[in-house]
Every structure is written in structure tokens, then in C-alpha cells.
Design an enzyme around this catalytic site. Structure first.
Site, PDB file in Angstrom:
ATOM      1  N   ASP A   1      51.134  53.621 -36.429  1.00 43.35           N
ATOM      2  CA  ASP A   1      52.257  52.812 -35.974  1.00 43.35           C
ATOM      3  C   ASP A   1      52.627  51.741 -37.007  1.00 43.35           C
ATOM      4  O   ASP A   1      51.747  51.008 -37.486  1.00 43.35           O
ATOM      5  CB  ASP A   1      51.838  52.133 -34.653  1.00 43.35           C
ATOM      6  CG  ASP A   1      53.000  51.567 -33.884  1.00 43.35           C
ATOM      7  OD1 ASP A   1      53.848  52.355 -33.431  1.00 43.35           O
ATOM      8  OD2 ASP A   1      53.063  50.331 -33.714  1.00 43.35           O
TER       9      ASP A   1
ATOM     10  N   HIS B   1      59.487  59.061 -28.957  1.00 49.17           N
ATOM     11  CA  HIS B   1      59.553  58.239 -27.741  1.00 49.17           C
ATOM     12  C   HIS B   1      60.408  56.989 -27.911  1.00 49.17           C
ATOM     13  O   HIS B   1      60.577  56.231 -26.950  1.00 49.17           O
ATOM     14  CB  HIS B   1      58.131  57.838 -27.337  1.00 49.17           C
ATOM     15  CG  HIS B   1      57.486  56.979 -28.388  1.00 49.17           C
ATOM     16  ND1 HIS B   1      57.117  57.466 -29.623  1.00 49.17           N
ATOM     17  CD2 HIS B   1      57.193  55.663 -28.418  1.00 49.17           C
ATOM     18  CE1 HIS B   1      56.617  56.472 -30.349  1.00 49.17           C
ATOM     19  NE2 HIS B   1      56.647  55.377 -29.641  1.00 49.17           N
ATOM     20  N   ASP B   2      60.899  56.728 -29.125  1.00 49.16           N
ATOM     21  CA  ASP B   2      61.765  55.569 -29.363  1.00 49.16           C
ATOM     22  C   ASP B   2      63.234  55.955 -29.524  1.00 49.16           C
ATOM     23  O   ASP B   2      64.098  55.076 -29.611  1.00 49.16           O
ATOM     24  CB  ASP B   2      61.351  54.847 -30.662  1.00 49.16           C
ATOM     25  CG  ASP B   2      59.979  54.208 -30.584  1.00 49.16           C
ATOM     26  OD1 ASP B   2      59.546  53.837 -29.479  1.00 49.16           O
ATOM     27  OD2 ASP B   2      59.343  54.073 -31.658  1.00 49.16           O
TER      28      ASP B   2
ATOM     29  N   ASP C   1      47.371  58.174 -31.837  1.00 47.23           N
ATOM     30  CA  ASP C   1      48.197  57.093 -32.339  1.00 47.23           C
ATOM     31  C   ASP C   1      47.258  55.972 -32.766  1.00 47.23           C
ATOM     32  O   ASP C   1      46.288  55.663 -32.063  1.00 47.23           O
ATOM     33  CB  ASP C   1      49.131  56.594 -31.230  1.00 47.23           C
ATOM     34  CG  ASP C   1      50.527  56.317 -31.728  1.00 47.23           C
ATOM     35  OD1 ASP C   1      50.660  55.472 -32.630  1.00 47.23           O
ATOM     36  OD2 ASP C   1      51.483  56.934 -31.220  1.00 47.23           O
TER      37      ASP C   1
ATOM     38  N   GLU D   1      54.162  55.727 -39.723  1.00 49.44           N
ATOM     39  CA  GLU D   1      55.494  55.349 -39.249  1.00 49.44           C
ATOM     40  C   GLU D   1      55.960  54.190 -40.112  1.00 49.44           C
ATOM     41  O   GLU D   1      55.335  53.127 -40.119  1.00 49.44           O
ATOM     42  CB  GLU D   1      55.448  54.935 -37.769  1.00 49.44           C
ATOM     43  CG  GLU D   1      56.838  54.807 -37.180  1.00 49.44           C
ATOM     44  CD  GLU D   1      56.964  53.753 -36.098  1.00 49.44           C
ATOM     45  OE1 GLU D   1      57.921  53.830 -35.311  1.00 49.44           O
ATOM     46  OE2 GLU D   1      56.133  52.828 -36.034  1.00 49.44           O
TER      47      GLU D   1
HETATM   48  O1  ISL Z   1      62.142  51.518 -31.380  1.00 53.74           O
HETATM   49  C1  ISL Z   1      62.680  50.939 -32.285  1.00 53.74           C
HETATM   50  C2  ISL Z   1      64.096  50.734 -32.279  1.00 53.74           C
HETATM   51  O2  ISL Z   1      64.528  51.164 -31.083  1.00 53.74           O
HETATM   52  C3  ISL Z   1      61.991  50.475 -33.453  1.00 53.74           C
HETATM   53  O3  ISL Z   1      62.415  49.242 -33.888  1.00 53.74           O
HETATM   54  C4  ISL Z   1      60.519  50.474 -33.175  1.00 53.74           C
HETATM   55  O4  ISL Z   1      60.173  49.329 -32.499  1.00 53.74           O
HETATM   56  C5  ISL Z   1      59.809  50.576 -34.480  1.00 53.74           C
HETATM   57  O5  ISL Z   1      60.183  51.793 -34.991  1.00 53.74           O
HETATM   58  C6  ISL Z   1      58.310  50.560 -34.299  1.00 53.74           C
HETATM   59  O6  ISL Z   1      57.919  51.509 -33.358  1.00 53.74           O
HETATM   60  C7  ISL Z   1      56.586  51.602 -33.047  1.00 53.74           C
HETATM   61  O7  ISL Z   1      55.962  50.354 -32.838  1.00 53.74           O
HETATM   62  C8  ISL Z   1      56.404  49.602 -31.719  1.00 53.74           C
HETATM   63  C9  ISL Z   1      56.482  50.423 -30.433  1.00 53.74           C
HETATM   64  O8  ISL Z   1      57.202  49.719 -29.466  1.00 53.74           O
HETATM   65  C10 ISL Z   1      57.146  51.762 -30.668  1.00 53.74           C
HETATM   66  O9  ISL Z   1      57.129  52.516 -29.495  1.00 53.74           O
HETATM   67  C11 ISL Z   1      56.419  52.420 -31.785  1.00 53.74           C
HETATM   68  O10 ISL Z   1      56.875  53.730 -32.024  1.00 53.74           O
HETATM   69  C12 ISL Z   1      55.423  48.474 -31.555  1.00 53.74           C
HETATM   70  O11 ISL Z   1      54.128  48.973 -31.510  1.00 53.74           O
END
Ligand code: ISL
Ligand code: CA
Length: 529
Positions: free
Chosen positions: A185, A309-310, A97, A236
Site C-alpha cells: 500500500d 477497490h478504490d 496486502d 502501489e
Molecule cells: O483512493 C484514492 C482516490 O480515490 C487514492 O487516493 C487512494 O487513497 C490512494 O491510492 C491510496 O490507496 C491505498 O491506501 C489508502 C486506502 O484507503 C486505499 O484503499 C488503498 O488502496 C490508505 O491506506
């Protein structure tokens, strides 16, 4: 460069929740090493690790304090090197990542290179993804710094060439070590408009998503780093359309190999807020995925995913995690894995792991969930109403520990897990993954088909039965071959015409030679000619 990643399947590991090797309740790198044979047997080609870098864990590692160190709880750099070697020894690849939209506020840069960050004399009204303002006041400078996520995640200033050079150097350091690529990310948020303005309802996405210089930066990163290695990259990119996705991923643009769309993940919400629940209309999902399949058909490349994971667990979200759990988990897998793109499997998806329901907010660990709970309680919404939102959409649904067996804590740890295990681990766990009818074995077949059948990688996509609200059906065609995929998204039988050819795979017992097919609840069946 060969495009080996077009025939690959990726498996995402969330290290904190995968396997704990030393009983401290936190998953770690040695735990991953213990499970490499399990992953290799599944047939996945690429492992993507959510962040394993040194971090104070305000956002579970997405707030990096030191890009060159491994998080203490996860192990040492020697453990990491051993993992990399053992992954390669099994002919798999390892993707890291890369979190470079922001760092932790505890990163040395924040003190030593404040010009690596974004400062303003006056804040705007922007709202952070994790609640509250995106601006935090700092007394020493008498200025505010920008943080799109938590206030412990200050955004990096990509306009600063020295900062970019430092990032590229760090990327080269990992690639020289032998890692096989990056999942980047929120990489489409690195370029903000120069003149930040107040936004309607504080939603400033148009001022930082796919911003003015994002393609310049990615092209520069590609020239200076990515193009020098035989690697895979996936960005992402929330809020990105197929047209923008082509800009990021078309080969001649020399930016990224593929991106994650969010559009299909936003269809079961009634507004811009994910907590604003709405049932999925299957037609929306079909039209959306059709748009992406066509939109990137001969230019760019899709990634295919239901989980990460989100996101909540897909079998609980678009399937039936009770009576038809096994059938609907396999059906959803079928629906996704015969499309064009690179599929991603999130840990536990191959077991049909489900969402979780904890009673108390204290059981939840995710910063987004906790902040949302506090804001909504303060706004007068009842505990029960908020919990229903968390049960449906909370990120901890994906983060409960991997369920390895029916031993205490699902065999994840001998200690106390950092977040509770889903109590259904006694029934749903990896111990029976060898059984021929298991979800795991079904995924294993899907992964193998992709490797061996060119039509899955290259075939044209056509949606069938557009108007049907319960049936997701499509064909793939390539040279003289064709595949017909039927997926029943309902618990009712559905009658369809029998396609030409022979059954390739399905989630119910074999049945051939009829003129019409009566699909059983959540049945998926694929015909090949
Ligand atoms: O998880 C989300 C909604 O529930 C998204 O808004 C998410 O925060 C967004 O997709 C970005 O995600 C990534 O960056 C974030 C981190 O918290 C997430 O786990 C990651 O996948 C900040 O680094
Ligand atoms: Ca541990």
C-alpha cells in the site's frame, strides 16, 4: 529466481464484500474458502487479499491495529491457515496486502513507540487524502503527528531503523507461514523530505511521493526479506512515471517486481482532484498506455489493471453499462489482457459488475466519500451535484457485495449486508458463469492464452491508428509471430483493414475471409499469425 509472475493473472478479493459465510452481513475468510473452486475454474494464478488484519475499520482494514491477528469479523488465524492451504492445494498463490506507510492509531506502537511515528511542533498546510489537515494535535506531547490519510492512520517514521526492523520481522512472519508475496500500500510514500514545508494549495505530494530515501528502504527490505523468498511483490505508487517505475522494478535494482501506475486512472479528471469530472479522450488513454508499454519493455515490468477497490467499475467508466454492457466488458478485457504485464482482475469484473447509485449519502460507507460530501456541502455545493461525482468516482462503486446469484442480496449474505447490494444483481450475477457466452468464460480464455502464448508475455507493442478517437488498436510481435488487437470503444461501426492471420478471439461471432472488417459496437477482435 524464476519470474513465474510474468505469466500469471492476479485476482483481487475485497474480503468484506466477497462472500459472507455466517450471515452477519460481512464477507469473511470462510466465505472465500467456499468460492475457491469458482476462482480456480477461472484460471487465475494469484489471489490478492485486501487487508484481513485486526483493524478498527476507519478505512476498512487499511488502518491496521495488529499485524499478527486476523480481523474478528473475518474469522480466525485457523481459518486463514486453512485458506492458505486450500489455495496452495489448487496450485494458486496468495498475496497479502502490506500496509506499512501507516498503522491505526490504535496500534500498540502508537502508545509504546511514539518514535515510530512522525511528530512536529508546528503543522504545515498539507491536505490529507481524506480531507482536512494531515496533522493532528496530541496534548500529551504538545506536538502534531503526521497522517497522510485519516487521523486514525498515523504515518510511520521510516527513518527509525528500529521501526524498519519491526516491519521486516512482521513480513518474515507471514512469509514463513507460506504467503506468496505482498501488494504494498502506497509504498512510494514512506520517505518524506526531512524539512517539510507548506505547499501550494496544501498539495505536498512532491514532499512525500517517491521521496529521498524510498529506494534505500526498498533495497534494504529486499535484502533483508524479499530476496530470501520466492515471492511476488507489487507496489502501489500513485504519482509515479515510467522512469520512476523502472527504478522500482528493474531486476538489477532489487526492489519490487512491479508497481501500479495511476496515470491511466487520472485521465477522466479535469484537475488534480478525482471528483473534478471530465470525459475520457480515448487518445489520451492510448498514448498513456503506449508510453507505459514502451517505457517498461525491456526494463522493469508493468501491472495491468482497470479496477480495484478504490476505482469505479470499468464497464460503467470506459464502456457502456446499459445497452452494450456485455460487449463492452469483454472489449475492455481484450484491450488490457493482450498487453505486456501482469493483469489484475478485481472481484466482479469477470461478471461485468457496474457502478451503483444510492440516493442518500447515508448509504455510503467509504470514509473518503463521506468526508468529501461533508466538505463540499459545507462549501455550498448541492446534494445532487455531489452525488453525480460519487456515482462516477466513489470507491463504494467497487465495494458493493459480490453478486453471486439472483437470491436476496445477490446470495452474498443471508443477513443484512454491511453495504447495500447493487439492485441489478437480479440480472448481473455469477449464477450463469458457465454459459459459453458469459463474460466470465471470456476472461477464462484470456487468462489461458497468457499462460500458453509466449508472445503475450514477451512480444513488442506497437500502437496502430494513433489519431483515431474511437479505436484502440495495437500489435504484438515476437519472433515470427504477431497479434493484432482491435477494440472499438464506440457504439458506432468502424471499418478497418483485415489483419493477416486468423481470428484468435473476439466478442462477436466468428467472421473470416473478408478484406476489410466492419467492427460492430464495442467489438473487440484479435488476429494471430
Ligand atoms: O483512493 C484514492 C482516490 O480515490 C487514492 O487516493 C487512494 O487513497 C490512494 O491510492 C491510496 O490507496 C491505498 O491506501 C489508502 C486506502 O484507503 C486505499 O484503499 C488503498 O488502496 C490508505 O491506506
Ligand atoms: Ca461474516
Amino acid at each position: 529466481m524464476t519470474e513465474w509472475w510474468k505469466k500469471s493473472t492476479v485476482y483481487q478479493i475485497y474480503p468484506r464484500s466477497f462472500m459472507d459465510s455466517n450471515g452477519d452481513g460481512i464477507g469473511d475468510i470462510r466465505g472465500i474458502i467456499q468460492k475457491l473452486d469458482y476462482l480456480h475454474e477461472l484460471g487465475v494464478d494469484i489471489l490478492w487479499l485486501s487487508p484481513v488484519y485486526d483493524s478498527p475499520n476507519d478505512d476498512n482494514g487499511y488502518d491496521i491495529r495488529d499485524y499478527y491477528e486476523i480481523m474478528k469479523e473475518f474469522g480466525t488465524m485457523a481459518d486463514f491457515d486453512e485458506l492458505l492451504e486450500k489455495v496452495h492445494a489448487r496450485d494458486m498463490k496468495l498475496v497479502m496486502d502490506l500496509v506499512v506507510n501507516h498503522t491505526s492509531d490504535e496500534h500498540a506502537w502508537f502508545k509504546d513507540h511514539p518514535d515510530f511515528y512522525i511528530w512536529r511542533d508546528q503543522p504545515t498546510n498539507w491536505r490529507s487524502f481524506f480531507g482536512g489537515s494531515t496533522w493532528e494535535y496530541q496534548k500529551e506531547r504538545n506536538q502534531y503527528y503526521l497522517h497522510l490519510f485519516s487521523k486514525k492512520q498515523p504515518d510511520l517514521n521510516w527513518e527509525n531503523p528500529e521501526m524498519r526492523t519491526a516491519v521486516y520481522e512482521m513480513m518474515r512472519w507471514w512469509l514463513d507461514k507460506g504467503v506468496d508475496g505482498f501488494r504494498m500500500d502506497v509504498i512510494n510514500m514512506i520517505s518524506k523530505v526531512p524539512d517539510m514545508q507548506d505547499a501550494v494549495n496544501g498539495d505536498a505530494s512532491s514532499q512525500f511521493m517517491n521521496g529521498p530515501n524510498v529506494h534505500t528502504y526498498l533495497k534494504e527490505m529486499n535484502t533483508q526479506v524479499l530476496s530470501q523468498y520466492n515471492i511476488v511483490t507489487v507496489g502501489e505508487t500513485p504519482g509515479t512515471t515510467p522512469k520512476e517505475a523502472r527504478d522500482y522494478t528493474a531486476a538489477q535494482n532489487q526492489e519490487l517486481n512491479m508497481i501500479f501506475t495511476f496515470e491511466h486512472m487520472d485521465l477522466d479528471q479535469a484537475s488534480g482532484e478525482k471528483w473534478d469530472l471530465k470525459p475520457l479522450d480515448l487518445i489520451d488513454l492510448k498514448e498513456n498506455l503506449e508510453k507505459w508499454q514502451h517505457g517498461l519493455y525491456d526494463e522493469g515490468w508493468n501491472s495491468l489493471y482497470w479496477n480495484n477497490h478504490d476505482q469505479p467499475r470499468i464497464v460503467s467508466r470506459f464502456g457502456d453499462d446499459q445497452k452494450w454492457r456485455v460487449e463492452s466488458a469483454k472489449m475492455l478485457a481484450t484491450c488490457l489482457h493482450f498487453m505486456q504485464g501482469t493483469p489484475y482482475i478485481y472481484q466482479g469484473e469477470e461478471l461485468g459488475m457496474t457502478n451503483v447509485r444510492f440516493d442518500a449519502i447515508e448509504e455510503y460507507k467509504d470514509i473518503e466519500t463521506i468526508n468529501m460530501y461533508q466538505e463540499k456541502r459545507a462549501a455550498g455545493i448541492s446534494h445532487d451535484d455531489i452525488m453525480m461525482k460519487i456515482y462516477a468516482k466513489g470507491r463504494d462503486n467497487a465495494r458493493t457485495p459480490m453478486q453471486w446469484s439472483d437470491a436476496p442480496n445477490g446470495g452474498f449474505t443471508t443477513g443484512t449486508p454491511w453495504i447495500k447490494v447493487n439492485p441489478n444483481y437480479t440480472d448481473i450475477n455469477a449464477a450463469q458463469h458457465q454459459e459459453p457466452d458469459s463474460i466470465y468464460q471470456y476472461y477464462k480464455k484470456l487468462i489461458a492464452f497468457r499462460k500458453n502464448m509466449g508472445i503475450i508475455t514477451y512480444g513488442d507493442f506497437q500502437l496502430l491508428h494513433h489519431e483515431d478517437k474511437e479505436l484502440f488498436a495495437y500489435t504484438r510481435t515476437w519472433n515470427r509471430e504477431s497479434l493484432t488487437i482491435y477494440c472499438n470503444f464506440s457504439n458506432q461501426p468502424k471499418t478497418v483493414e483485415r489483419p493477416e492471420g486468423d481470428k484468435l478471439i473476439g466478442n462477436y461471432d466468428c467472421r473470416n475471409g473478408e478484406d476489410e472488417l466492419v467492427l460492430k459496437p464495442y467489438e473487440a477482435v484479435v488476429y494471430y499469425k
